[in-house]
Design a protein around this motif. Structure first.
Motif, short mmCIF file in Angstrom:
data_model
loop_
_atom_site.label_atom_id
_atom_site.label_comp_id
_atom_site.label_asym_id
_atom_site.label_seq_id
_atom_site.Cartn_x
_atom_site.Cartn_y
_atom_site.Cartn_z
N LEU A 1 0.80 -1.22 0.00
CA LEU A 1 0.00 0.00 0.00
C LEU A 1 0.83 1.28 0.00
O LEU A 1 0.63 2.17 -0.83
N LEU A 2 1.78 1.38 0.93
CA LEU A 2 2.52 2.63 1.07
C LEU A 2 3.34 2.99 -0.17
O LEU A 2 3.38 4.17 -0.55
N PRO A 3 4.04 2.04 -0.82
CA PRO A 3 4.77 2.42 -2.04
C PRO A 3 3.86 3.00 -3.12
O PRO A 3 4.31 3.79 -3.96
N ALA A 4 2.57 2.64 -3.09
CA ALA A 4 1.63 3.16 -4.09
C ALA A 4 0.90 4.40 -3.59
O ALA A 4 0.09 4.98 -4.31
N GLY A 5 1.18 4.81 -2.35
CA GLY A 5 0.51 5.98 -1.79
C GLY A 5 -0.96 5.75 -1.52
O GLY A 5 -1.77 6.68 -1.55
N ILE A 6 -1.33 4.51 -1.22
CA ILE A 6 -2.72 4.14 -0.99
C ILE A 6 -2.93 3.78 0.48
O ILE A 6 -2.06 3.17 1.11
N ALA A 7 -4.09 4.14 1.01
CA ALA A 7 -4.47 3.75 2.36
C ALA A 7 -5.85 3.12 2.32
O ALA A 7 -6.69 3.51 1.50
N PRO A 8 -6.12 2.14 3.17
CA PRO A 8 -7.47 1.56 3.20
C PRO A 8 -8.46 2.57 3.78
O PRO A 8 -8.07 3.52 4.46
N ARG A 9 -9.72 2.33 3.54
CA ARG A 9 -10.73 3.22 4.10
C ARG A 9 -10.66 3.25 5.62
O ARG A 9 -10.85 4.29 6.25
N ARG A 10 -10.37 2.10 6.20
CA ARG A 10 -10.28 1.98 7.66
C ARG A 10 -9.34 0.85 8.01
O ARG A 10 -9.28 -0.16 7.29
N HIS A 11 -8.62 1.02 9.10
CA HIS A 11 -7.70 -0.02 9.59
C HIS A 11 -8.18 -0.49 10.95
O HIS A 11 -8.30 0.30 11.88
N LYS A 12 -8.46 -1.78 11.07
CA LYS A 12 -8.96 -2.36 12.31
C LYS A 12 -8.02 -3.46 12.76
O LYS A 12 -7.52 -4.23 11.93
N THR A 13 -7.72 -3.55 14.06
CA THR A 13 -6.82 -4.58 14.56
C THR A 13 -7.57 -5.60 15.40
O THR A 13 -8.47 -5.25 16.18
N ILE A 14 -7.20 -6.86 15.23
CA ILE A 14 -7.76 -7.98 16.00
C ILE A 14 -6.62 -8.91 16.36
O ILE A 14 -5.76 -9.20 15.54
N GLU A 15 -6.62 -9.41 17.59
CA GLU A 15 -5.48 -10.21 18.07
C GLU A 15 -5.52 -11.65 17.60
O GLU A 15 -4.48 -12.26 17.38
N THR A 16 -6.69 -12.23 17.46
CA THR A 16 -6.77 -13.67 17.19
C THR A 16 -7.10 -13.95 15.72
O THR A 16 -7.95 -13.29 15.12
N THR A 17 -6.45 -14.96 15.18
CA THR A 17 -6.66 -15.33 13.78
C THR A 17 -8.09 -15.79 13.53
O THR A 17 -8.70 -15.43 12.51
N ASP A 18 -8.66 -16.59 14.43
CA ASP A 18 -10.02 -17.10 14.23
C ASP A 18 -11.03 -15.97 14.09
O ASP A 18 -11.86 -15.97 13.17
#
Length: 302
Positions: free
Chosen positions: A209-226
Motif C-alpha cells: 500500500l505505502l509504495p503506491a501511496g494508498i491507504a485503506p478506508r479503515r484499519h482495524k486490529t484484531i489479536e486472534t486469527t479465528d
C-alpha cells in the motif's frame, strides 16, 4: 563494589515506588535495603534515588543502573537456571519468542514431535517482550525468535525454516474473490483487518500500500486469527495472511486467498538464536526439526 542485590533493588524501587514495597518483594528488611543503597551511594559518590514525599524517584545515575539491571539480571537468572538444571541432571528450558502471529499453528505441529523427542526439555512461548524480539534475544528473555523480518546483527544467527506467500483474504462473496490478483487501489474502500502490529512492520503496508501511496478506508486490529477470519468471512473487512494459513481455514470458512500484486509477496519465516547458544543440543535440535518438512506444516511452500 556493584553487586546483584543493588541492581535488584533499583529495579524493584522503580517498579514498587518505595523502599518498603521493594523490601517486601526482595524479602529483606527495609533497614537492610536502605543500608545497602546508602553504602552504594557513598562508594559511587552519587545519589541513586531521591525521596519525593512518600515515594522515591531514580536519579540519572539510578536510571542508568536500571538499564543495566534490565540487561544483566536476565542473564544471571538464566545462568543460575542452567547451572541448576546441570546439577539436577535436567536438559533445560527452551523459551521461544513469536514475532509472527499466524505462525502458532505451525509452531504447534513442530512442538508436538519435539516434546516427544526431548521429554526433559520444557518449552515456553512468549509474544510480548520487554525489549522487542531482537532485544529479547540479546537480553536473554528468550532463546529462539520466530520472525518473518530478521535483523542480522553480530552475535545472532537467523536460519530460514519455510517459505510462504502473503495474500489478501476476502470473503467468498467479495467481488475480489474471483480476481487473479489485486492492486493497491482495490483496497482504498476496504476495511483492512490486521494483527495489532505497527504498520511499518506489516507487509501489506510497507510492501504493497505505502509504495503506491494508498491507504485503506479503515484499519482495524484484531489479536486472534479465528476472529479475524470470521470477520472477513462475514464481509466485514479484508485481511493479509500467509496463503497456507488461509487454505487451512478455507475448508471450514468461506474465505478466499488472492495474490497481492501481479508477482505476489514472497516471505520467509526465520528462527533466530544467539550464536553462543547454537551448541546447545536441544536448541539446535529444534531448529533442525523446524527445517524439515513436517506433515501439515508449510515448509518450503511454493
Amino acid at each position: 563494589m556493584l553487586e546483584r542485590i543493588h541492581l535488584a533493588i533499583v529495579q524493584e524501587v522503580e517498579k514498587q515506588g518505595s523502599l518498603t514495597a521493594a523490601a517486601d518483594v526482595l524479602c529483606v528488611t527495609q533497614s537492610a535495603l536502605s543500608h545497602s543503597m546508602k553504602k552504594l551511594e557513598q562508594q559511587l559518590g552519587t545519589d541513586i534515588c531521591l525521596r519525593e514525599g512518600r515515594s522515591l524517584r531514580l536519579t540519572q545515575a539510578g536510571r542508568y543502573l536500571l538499564a543495566v539491571a534490565g540487561r544483566v539480571l536476565p542473564q544471571l537468572d538464566l545462568a543460575e537456571e542452567r547451572l541448576r538444571q546441570f546439577a539436577q541432571g535436567e536438559r533445560g528450558a527452551l523459551r521461544i519468542g513469536m514475532e509472527c502471529h499466524p505462525c502458532y499453528q505451525w509452531l504447534l505441529r513442530i512442538v508436538s514431535p519435539y516434546l516427544s523427542a526431548w521429554p526433559d526439555v520444557d518449552v515456553d512461548v512468549k509474544q510480548k517482550f520487554q525489549f522487542g524480539g531482537i532485544g529479547a534475544l540479546f537480553g536473554y528473555e528468550i532463546d529462539l525468535l520466530v520472525t518473518p523480518d530478521p535483523l542480522f546483527k553480530p552475535g545472532l544467527q537467523f536460519v530460514p525454516v519455510f517459505d510462504y506467500e502473503q495474500v489478501l483474504v476476502v470473503a467468498g462473496s467479495h467481488p475480489l474473490a474471483r480476481a487473479e490478483y489485486v492492486l493497491p487501489r482495490h483496497l482504498d474502500r476496504e476495511v483492512l483487518i490486521t494483527y495489532p502490529v505497527a504498520t511499518d512492520r506489516l507487509d501489506i503496508y510497507n510492501q504493497f500500500l505505502l509504495p503506491a501511496g494508498i491507504a485503506p478506508r479503515r484499519h482495524k486490529t484484531i489479536e486472534t486469527t479465528d476472529i479475524m477470519l470470521q470477520m472477513v468471512a462475514s464481509g466485514r473487512g479484508v485481511a493479509a495472511l500467509p496463503r497456507w494459513l488461509v487454505l487451512e481455514y478455507a475448508s471450514k470458512m468461506d474465505v478466499v486467498p488472492v495474490r497481492l500484486g501481479r508477482k505476489g509477496i514472497a516471505k520467509q519465516i526465520h528462527l533466530g538464536a544467539r550464536e553462543a547458544d547454537l551448541d546447545i543440543g536441544y536448541l539446535r535440535a529444534f531448529i533442525e526439526l523446524a527445517q524439515q518438512p513436517v506433515p501439515g506444516t508449510p515448509n518450503h511452500e511454493a
